[in-house]
Design a protein around this motif. Structure first.
Motif, PDB file in Angstrom:
ATOM      1  N   ALA A 245     -10.340 -21.419  19.124  1.00  0.00           N
ATOM      2  CA  ALA A 245      -9.758 -22.738  19.365  1.00  0.00           C
ATOM      3  C   ALA A 245      -8.253 -22.723  19.107  1.00  0.00           C
ATOM      4  CB  ALA A 245     -10.437 -23.781  18.471  1.00  0.00           C
ATOM      5  N   THR A 246      -7.854 -21.998  18.057  1.00  0.00           N
ATOM      6  CA  THR A 246      -6.426 -21.871  17.778  1.00  0.00           C
ATOM      7  C   THR A 246      -5.708 -21.181  18.921  1.00  0.00           C
ATOM      8  OG1 THR A 246      -6.819 -21.783  15.399  1.00  0.00           O
ATOM      9  CG2 THR A 246      -4.715 -20.916  16.189  1.00  0.00           C
ATOM     10  N   ARG A 247      -6.304 -20.118  19.445  1.00  0.00           N
ATOM     11  CA  ARG A 247      -5.675 -19.408  20.566  1.00  0.00           C
ATOM     12  C   ARG A 247      -5.557 -20.313  21.779  1.00  0.00           C
ATOM     13  NH1 ARG A 247      -8.671 -14.980  18.448  1.00  0.00           N
ATOM     14  NH2 ARG A 247     -10.416 -15.403  19.842  1.00  0.00           N
ATOM     15  N   ASP A 248      -6.565 -21.159  21.985  1.00  0.00           N
ATOM     16  CA  ASP A 248      -6.496 -22.095  23.114  1.00  0.00           C
ATOM     17  C   ASP A 248      -5.341 -23.079  22.934  1.00  0.00           C
ATOM     18  OD1 ASP A 248      -8.651 -20.890  24.308  1.00  0.00           O
ATOM     19  OD2 ASP A 248     -10.117 -22.351  23.561  1.00  0.00           O
ATOM     20  N   LEU A 249      -5.134 -23.539  21.698  1.00  0.00           N
ATOM     21  CA  LEU A 249      -4.037 -24.466  21.431  1.00  0.00           C
ATOM     22  C   LEU A 249      -2.679 -23.830  21.720  1.00  0.00           C
ATOM     23  CD1 LEU A 249      -5.127 -26.103  18.054  1.00  0.00           C
ATOM     24  CD2 LEU A 249      -4.741 -27.314  20.190  1.00  0.00           C
ATOM     25  N   LEU A 250      -2.568 -22.544  21.399  1.00  0.00           N
ATOM     26  CA  LEU A 250      -1.278 -21.863  21.529  1.00  0.00           C
ATOM     27  C   LEU A 250      -1.080 -21.219  22.887  1.00  0.00           C
ATOM     28  CD1 LEU A 250      -1.118 -20.158  18.025  1.00  0.00           C
ATOM     29  CD2 LEU A 250      -0.319 -22.403  18.705  1.00  0.00           C
ATOM     30  N   ALA A 251      -2.124 -21.203  23.715  1.00  0.00           N
ATOM     31  CA  ALA A 251      -2.056 -20.522  25.009  1.00  0.00           C
ATOM     32  C   ALA A 251      -0.893 -20.984  25.882  1.00  0.00           C
ATOM     33  CB  ALA A 251      -3.388 -20.688  25.753  1.00  0.00           C
ATOM     34  N   PRO A 252      -0.549 -22.281  25.943  1.00  0.00           N
ATOM     35  CA  PRO A 252       0.565 -22.697  26.803  1.00  0.00           C
ATOM     36  C   PRO A 252       1.899 -22.040  26.469  1.00  0.00           C
ATOM     37  CG  PRO A 252      -0.726 -24.593  26.123  1.00  0.00           C
ATOM     38  CD  PRO A 252      -1.202 -23.436  25.307  1.00  0.00           C
ATOM     39  N   TYR A 253       2.017 -21.498  25.248  1.00  0.00           N
ATOM     40  CA  TYR A 253       3.288 -20.916  24.839  1.00  0.00           C
ATOM     41  C   TYR A 253       3.360 -19.423  25.133  1.00  0.00           C
ATOM     42  CZ  TYR A 253       3.617 -25.348  22.453  1.00  0.00           C
ATOM     43  OH  TYR A 253       3.648 -26.685  22.170  1.00  0.00           O
ATOM     44  N   GLU A 254       2.229 -18.799  25.458  1.00  0.00           N
ATOM     45  CA  GLU A 254       2.218 -17.371  25.756  1.00  0.00           C
ATOM     46  C   GLU A 254       2.958 -17.120  27.064  1.00  0.00           C
ATOM     47  OE1 GLU A 254      -1.734 -15.933  25.706  1.00  0.00           O
ATOM     48  OE2 GLU A 254      -2.061 -16.366  23.582  1.00  0.00           O
ATOM     49  N   GLY A 255       3.801 -16.091  27.066  1.00  0.00           N
ATOM     50  CA  GLY A 255       4.592 -15.801  28.249  1.00  0.00           C
ATOM     51  C   GLY A 255       5.916 -16.540  28.240  1.00  0.00           C
ATOM     52  N   LYS A 256       5.900 -17.790  27.811  1.00  0.00           N
ATOM     53  CA  LYS A 256       7.143 -18.554  27.713  1.00  0.00           C
ATOM     54  C   LYS A 256       7.918 -18.128  26.460  1.00  0.00           C
ATOM     55  CE  LYS A 256       8.856 -23.302  27.226  1.00  0.00           C
ATOM     56  NZ  LYS A 256       8.455 -24.710  27.054  1.00  0.00           N
TER      57      LYS A 256
ATOM     58  N   THR B 123       6.986 -15.493  23.213  1.00  0.00           N
ATOM     59  CA  THR B 123       5.928 -14.575  22.809  1.00  0.00           C
ATOM     60  C   THR B 123       5.500 -14.753  21.363  1.00  0.00           C
ATOM     61  OG1 THR B 123       7.607 -12.911  22.266  1.00  0.00           O
ATOM     62  CG2 THR B 123       6.651 -12.841  24.482  1.00  0.00           C
ATOM     63  N   SER B 124       6.354 -15.277  20.526  1.00  0.00           N
ATOM     64  CA  SER B 124       6.023 -15.400  19.108  1.00  0.00           C
ATOM     65  C   SER B 124       5.973 -16.866  18.700  1.00  0.00           C
ATOM     66  CB  SER B 124       7.071 -14.663  18.260  1.00  0.00           C
ATOM     67  OG  SER B 124       6.931 -14.986  16.901  1.00  0.00           O
ATOM     68  N   TRP B 125       4.870 -17.259  18.024  1.00  0.00           N
ATOM     69  CA  TRP B 125       4.797 -18.634  17.550  1.00  0.00           C
ATOM     70  C   TRP B 125       5.879 -18.918  16.521  1.00  0.00           C
ATOM     71  CZ3 TRP B 125       3.186 -23.063  19.076  1.00  0.00           C
ATOM     72  CH2 TRP B 125       3.212 -24.130  18.197  1.00  0.00           C
ATOM     73  N   ALA B 126       6.275 -17.918  15.761  1.00  0.00           N
ATOM     74  CA  ALA B 126       7.356 -18.119  14.802  1.00  0.00           C
ATOM     75  C   ALA B 126       8.625 -18.560  15.512  1.00  0.00           C
ATOM     76  CB  ALA B 126       7.609 -16.836  14.013  1.00  0.00           C
ATOM     77  N   ARG B 127       8.854 -18.058  16.717  1.00  0.00           N
ATOM     78  CA  ARG B 127      10.035 -18.473  17.477  1.00  0.00           C
ATOM     79  C   ARG B 127       9.932 -19.951  17.868  1.00  0.00           C
ATOM     80  NH1 ARG B 127      13.614 -15.873  21.030  1.00  0.00           N
ATOM     81  NH2 ARG B 127      15.200 -17.391  21.647  1.00  0.00           N
ATOM     82  N   VAL B 128       8.732 -20.385  18.245  1.00  0.00           N
ATOM     83  CA  VAL B 128       8.517 -21.803  18.570  1.00  0.00           C
ATOM     84  C   VAL B 128       8.806 -22.667  17.344  1.00  0.00           C
ATOM     85  CG1 VAL B 128       6.854 -23.502  19.400  1.00  0.00           C
ATOM     86  CG2 VAL B 128       6.763 -21.157  20.262  1.00  0.00           C
ATOM     87  N   GLU B 129       8.265 -22.257  16.205  1.00  0.00           N
ATOM     88  CA  GLU B 129       8.477 -22.982  14.958  1.00  0.00           C
ATOM     89  C   GLU B 129       9.962 -23.041  14.622  1.00  0.00           C
ATOM     90  OE1 GLU B 129       7.426 -24.536  10.946  1.00  0.00           O
ATOM     91  OE2 GLU B 129       6.097 -24.184  12.635  1.00  0.00           O
ATOM     92  N   MET B 130      10.643 -21.911  14.744  1.00  0.00           N
ATOM     93  CA  MET B 130      12.057 -21.847  14.409  1.00  0.00           C
ATOM     94  C   MET B 130      12.875 -22.803  15.274  1.00  0.00           C
ATOM     95  SD  MET B 130      14.560 -18.505  14.456  1.00  0.00           S
ATOM     96  CE  MET B 130      14.345 -18.294  16.238  1.00  0.00           C
ATOM     97  N   GLU B 131      12.621 -22.795  16.570  1.00  0.00           N
ATOM     98  CA  GLU B 131      13.370 -23.661  17.474  1.00  0.00           C
ATOM     99  C   GLU B 131      13.074 -25.137  17.215  1.00  0.00           C
ATOM    100  OE1 GLU B 131      12.799 -22.402  21.492  1.00  0.00           O
ATOM    101  OE2 GLU B 131      13.969 -20.569  21.223  1.00  0.00           O
ATOM    102  N   ALA B 132      11.803 -25.459  16.937  1.00  0.00           N
ATOM    103  CA  ALA B 132      11.445 -26.851  16.642  1.00  0.00           C
ATOM    104  C   ALA B 132      12.125 -27.328  15.368  1.00  0.00           C
ATOM    105  CB  ALA B 132       9.933 -26.984  16.529  1.00  0.00           C
ATOM    106  N   ARG B 133      12.162 -26.477  14.344  1.00  0.00           N
ATOM    107  CA  ARG B 133      12.795 -26.852  13.074  1.00  0.00           C
ATOM    108  C   ARG B 133      14.313 -26.971  13.232  1.00  0.00           C
ATOM    109  NH1 ARG B 133       8.965 -29.090   9.921  1.00  0.00           N
ATOM    110  NH2 ARG B 133       7.195 -27.687   9.600  1.00  0.00           N
TER     111      ARG B 133
END
Length: 258
Positions: A8-19, A21-31
């Motif tokens: 379920a977690t992977r499904d939640l994060l799937a839209p960010y894959e390819g755009k 690659t790292s969830w930490a990068r998403v977190e960093m940019e959001a913060r």
């Protein structure tokens, strides 16, 4: 989490894959984007209750150096008792605000909770406040605790807080979600205890709840008296673990057994 929950977690994060690659990068940019307005999202009542809880939790533990993992804008850095204090965070913009708030007496480093750039056993106290609930995946959350354990001296103390997964929250929100490009996982008391005991090794863990009053509608409106009322509600551990918006854990990490 179970394998089903990992999927379920992977499904939640799937839209960010390819755009990205790292969830930490998403977190960093959001913060980085929210750094200037972050403190406005936190009621003054909650900050007061948190600061008191962390300060009390660190009472009685000695140590020259202290670390806050995920220090953000520095809202809770002052609760650390060490003579030398270090804060790490993914967000450079948040660290700049923490520098303006804390002055030059604290060392601030841009780094990840799962890859701490320190030698083993260098800190007597470690604080991880409101970080684990934003790390997707059980393995990554365990890695963050293991890293904290690695850099923590023995004896030493880890103080941690996470958003609580109370019955009221279960009725209104899913257990995991992505909101404003931030991942959210809501813990149960049993889950956080299991994670700490499984990742810290030889340790003694105590867990209780804080922010037992509704933060905006009651806590903020009552002013200073709300903090002391919340202290009273936090005393019975079994009750506060169910009522508190935040769970606080104090783990005394003991010397490794031969």
């Amino acid at each position: 989490m179970s394998n089903g929950q990992d999927e379920a977690t992977r499904d939640l994060l799937a839209p960010y894959e390819g755009k990205i690659t790292s969830w930490a990068r998403v977190e960093m940019e959001a913060r980085d984007q929210d750094a200037e307005i972050y403190d406005r999202f936190i009621p003054r009542f909650q900050t007061d209750v948190e600061i008191r809880a962390y300060t009390v939790a660190f009472n009685g533990i000695a140590g020259e150096c202290a670390l806050e993992v995920g220090c953000g804008t520095g809202r809770t850095l002052a609760t650390l008792p060490g003579k030398s204090t270090v804060g790490i965070d993914l967000s450079r913009r948040s660290l700049l605000l923490a520098r303006a708030r804390s002055g030059d007496n604290i060392d601030l480093i841009q780094a990840s909770a799962t890859h701490l750039p320190f030698r083993p056993a260098v800190f007597g106290q470690v604080l991880i406040a409101g970080v684990l609930n934003h790390i997707p995946g059980q393995e990554q959350r365990a890695a963050a605790i293991q890293e904290a354990s690695r850099v923590l001296a023995r004896p030493g103390r880890l103080v941690l807080s996470v958003h609580n997964y109370s019955w009221a929250v279960r009725r209104r929100f899913p257990r995991e979600m992505v909101h404003r490009n931030l991942f959210w996982h809501r813990f149960t008391p049993e889950e956080i205890e299991s994670l700490l005991r499984g990742s810290l090794g030889h340790s003694e863990v105590k867990l209780w709840g804080i922010c037992c009053l509704p933060r905006w509608r009651v806590g903020n409106r009552l002013g200073p008296v709300s903090k002391w009322l919340d202290v009273l509600l936090s005393q019975p551990g079994w009750l506060s673990r169910r009522l508190g918006t935040l769970l606080v854990a104090r783990a005394d990490c003991l010397p490794w057994e031969d």
